[in-house]
Design an enzyme around this catalytic site. Structure first.
Site, short mmCIF file in Angstrom:
data_model
loop_
_atom_site.label_atom_id
_atom_site.label_comp_id
_atom_site.label_asym_id
_atom_site.label_seq_id
_atom_site.Cartn_x
_atom_site.Cartn_y
_atom_site.Cartn_z
N HIS A 198 0.82 -1.21 0.00
CA HIS A 198 0.00 0.00 0.00
C HIS A 198 0.85 1.26 0.00
O HIS A 198 0.50 2.27 -0.60
CB HIS A 198 -0.95 0.00 1.19
CG HIS A 198 -2.09 -0.94 1.00
ND1 HIS A 198 -2.85 -1.42 2.02
CD2 HIS A 198 -2.59 -1.48 -0.13
CE1 HIS A 198 -3.77 -2.23 1.53
NE2 HIS A 198 -3.62 -2.28 0.23
N CYS A 212 -0.29 -11.54 -20.84
CA CYS A 212 -0.61 -10.74 -19.66
C CYS A 212 0.44 -10.88 -18.56
O CYS A 212 0.28 -10.33 -17.48
CB CYS A 212 -2.00 -11.08 -19.14
SG CYS A 212 -2.19 -12.81 -18.75
N GLU A 221 0.39 -20.98 -19.64
CA GLU A 221 1.41 -20.66 -18.64
C GLU A 221 2.10 -21.90 -18.10
O GLU A 221 2.81 -21.83 -17.10
CB GLU A 221 0.82 -19.81 -17.52
CG GLU A 221 -0.43 -20.36 -16.87
CD GLU A 221 -0.98 -19.45 -15.78
OE1 GLU A 221 -0.31 -18.52 -15.33
OE2 GLU A 221 -2.13 -19.71 -15.36
N ASP A 257 4.32 -17.37 -14.95
CA ASP A 257 4.33 -18.80 -14.63
C ASP A 257 5.01 -19.61 -15.73
O ASP A 257 5.67 -20.61 -15.44
CB ASP A 257 2.90 -19.31 -14.41
CG ASP A 257 2.45 -19.06 -12.98
OD1 ASP A 257 3.30 -19.19 -12.07
OD2 ASP A 257 1.28 -18.71 -12.76
C1 PEP Z 1 1.35 -15.19 -15.25
O1 PEP Z 1 1.56 -16.28 -14.69
O2 PEP Z 1 2.09 -14.72 -16.14
C2 PEP Z 1 0.20 -14.36 -14.86
C3 PEP Z 1 -0.11 -13.27 -15.52
O3 PEP Z 1 -0.52 -14.75 -13.78
P1 PEP Z 1 -0.09 -14.55 -12.25
O4 PEP Z 1 1.10 -13.63 -12.22
O5 PEP Z 1 -1.29 -14.01 -11.57
O6 PEP Z 1 0.23 -15.96 -11.85
MG MG Z 2 -0.01 -17.29 -13.56
#
Ligand code: PEP
Ligand code: MG
Length: 570
Positions: free
Chosen positions: A188, A501, A430, A454
């Site tokens: 935070h 992502c 992933e 991941d």
């Molecule tokens: C990832 O694994 O790249 C992802 C976007 O998910 P998280 O970081 O929430 O595991």
């Molecule tokens: Mg992930």
């Protein structure tokens, strides 16, 4: 002159004089209470005062920073009044303990529980409870809280941890930078520092220990560097860097309202990652075109029981409405691994990253999953919501989710509840298994999104949170790069959209390779949106192809990393 490093949590450069701020140490005497009723009344009065004072601080933050940031403090009121906490405190008082000791020991139990979870959000919860505890004890013992509103001009605020209540007192005119012993990028204190646009380096214990009041210090919130007692030459250098940073920021704001396209005019989608509906507004304010990843587990982590269908429906609807026509890809519950949710009753496992988690857990828990899928379907009547499944390793998992959706859709039909009949269902790629079978998955999925955080962990067999093997955790390894390329190729072959992502989507060194491989959608943190748009605009497909070919002809991570860094455009 001494140099230290920490976590760059809020960009920019600050040069100023250190002001060491210590949390008031509250001490109290343990007493045996013979009138618990009266002690509970004293406690209730303290709670009421806490509420009043916190609400005042929240108002001050709301004026200085914004509503979203004030919510952090309002969250403290919710923590203090959570029956899970107050019931335990009352129990201890009834057993004869004084209010101070009861508050202290119950809060400490909760702090220990949350601090032991290796997830930053959960550790943040521990900091919040600690902040609540300190303030309650201050009230109970009549101790004055730390007041930092009167700091001198040109101050670098130095503290063990910057609690939200301390932040409420910051006067931006005087506090140029922040330096702390603990805290991470999503703590935070980091969120508030970014919102206040104050450069901050967190988790730099050696720098904090080496400082005394009044010493000149430079805080580089971009690089996470701290320089104590710099010579004149260094001060001049950093003054120049500070100017350049301010200029670059101005430059980036020019990218608001522009299309996201390569230098030769190829358009791609640029989305943001969020953890709650409020952040969808932030994505919009940075001109994100949609949301490429809504991590719904945070809705589950924020409460002491699972959010209801109605609560989830409201959250998903609010997110898609905030995007005003943009798509919102909502990932179903990704629990397990480093994301623990105590009330779900998951047992401790030897290998949590390889265990009963994400879609594996959900497919076994109709109570949790059907509720979430129904909420998602219902919210899809209000905007372009897409459903994304995490940690898929085989096509059976995708088919099972689709089957569930089929049943839930007919349920909604019979109840006369509207939803998007053509809602898209995609998978996160992933795991190495999903990568190797991406050709098969692409036939059944409506879209892919590559989760490089991941994917790198599982491909390299390296725990993403283990510092000892962090040297192996790099997307520049040929195995990871080949995987990314393959996943995009498989998506293209079946004509489905492929996004990314994971954090790598915002890596300026990697963006040309992603352009070359043909990535359709980049989803990055809100504050990286404009920078990513700029970097994409600097590369033509031909230039990107040339660099990608060179990179893929190399074999060692160090060579690939050096090549990408040497060719990075900024
Ligand atoms: C990832 O694994 O790249 C992802 C976007 O998910 P998280 O970081 O929430 O595991
Ligand atoms: Mg992930």
């Amino acid at each position: 002159m001494n140099k230290f490093s920490g976590i760059g949590a809020s960009g920019g450069i600050a040069i100023g004089n250190a002001a060491i701020v210590k949390e008031a140490v509250v001490s109290y005497e343990k007493k045996v209470i013979d009138n618990p009723e009266q002690e509970i009344k004293r406690l209730e009065a303290a709670f009421e005062r806490f509420k009043e004072k916190t609400e005042k601080m929240a108002l001050s933050i709301e004026e200085k920073v914004g509503e979203k940031e004030a919510e952090i403090l309002r969250g403290h009121i919710a923590i203090a009044f959570d029956p899970a906490l107050s019931d335990e405190i009352n129990k201890l008082i009834k057993s004869g303990k004084c209010a101070e000791e009861a508050v202290d020991s119950v809060c400490e139990q909760f702090i220990a529980m949350f601090a032991s979870i290796p997830d930053e959000m959960m550790r943040q919860r521990a900091t919040d409870i600690s902040d609540v505890k300190t303030r309650l004890l201050q009230i109970l013992t009549d101790n004055e809280p730390t007041d930092i509103s009167g700091l001198a001009p040109d101050t670098i605020l130095v503290a063990d941890d910057l609690t939200p209540s301390m932040t409420a007192g910051i006067d931006k005119e005087n506090v140029l930078g922040i330096l702390t012993k603990t805290g991470g990028k999503t703590s935070h204190s980091a969120i508030l520092a970014r919102a206040l646009e104050i450069p901050a380096v967190l988790s730099a214990p050696d720098a904090v220990d080496a400082l005394t009041d009044g010493v000149v210090v430079i805080v580089d919130g971009e690089k996470g560097e701290v320089i104590i007692d710099p010579d004149e030459q260094t001060v001049e250098k950093y003054k120049k860097l500070r100017e350049e940073y301010i200029q670059a920021k101005k430059e980036l704001s020019k990218f608001i309202g522009r299309k996201t396209q390569t230098a030769d005019g190829e358009s791609v989608m640029l989305f943001g990652n969020i953890g709650n509906p409020e952040e969808a507004k932030t994505v919009k304010s940075f001109d994100g075109e949609g949301v490429g990843l809504f991590r719904t587990e945070f809705l589950f982590m924020e409460n002491s029981s699972a959010p209801t269908e109605e609560e989830q429906f409201e959250a998903y609807k609010a997110a898609v409405e905030a995007l005003d026509g943009g798509s919102v890809i909502i990932r179903t519950l990704d629990v397990g691994g480093d994301k623990e949710i105590p009330y779900l009753g998951l047992e401790k496992e030897e290998n949590p990253f390889l265990g009963y988690r994400a879609v594996r857990f959900c497919l076994n828990r109709d109570d949790i999953y059907n509720t979430q899928l129904r909420a998602l379907l219902r919210a899809s009547a209000y905007g372009d919501i897409k459903i994304m499944i995490p940690l898929v390793t085989c096509v059976d998992e995708l088919l099972a989710v689709k089957e569930k959706l089929f049943t839930l859709k007919s349920e909604l039909d019979s109840e006369g509840i509207p939803y998007n009949k053509d809602i898209e269902v995609g998978v996160m790629i992933e795991t190495p298994a999903a990568c190797v079978s991406a050709d098969i998955l692409a036939k059944e999925a409506d879209f892919f999104s590559i989760g490089t955080n991941d994917l790198t962990q599982y491909t390299m067999a390296v725990d993403r949170g283990n510092a000892k093997v962090a040297y192996l955790y790099s997307e520049y390894n040929i195995a990871v790069l080949r995987s990314i390329k393959r996943i995009i190729e498989c998506a293209k072959k079946e004509g489905i959209v492929c996004g990314m992502c994971g954090e790598a989507a915002a890596d300026p060194n990697l963006i040309p390779l992603l352009i070359s491989f043909g990535l359709d959608e980049f989803s990055v943190s809100a504050t990286s949106i404009l920078k990513t748009r700029k970097i994409i605009s600097l590369w033509s497909k031909d230039d990107a192809d040339e660099l990608a070919n060179k990179a893929l002809s190399l074999t060692r991570e160090s060579e690939i990393s050096a090549l990408l860094k040497a060719n990075a455009r900024k």
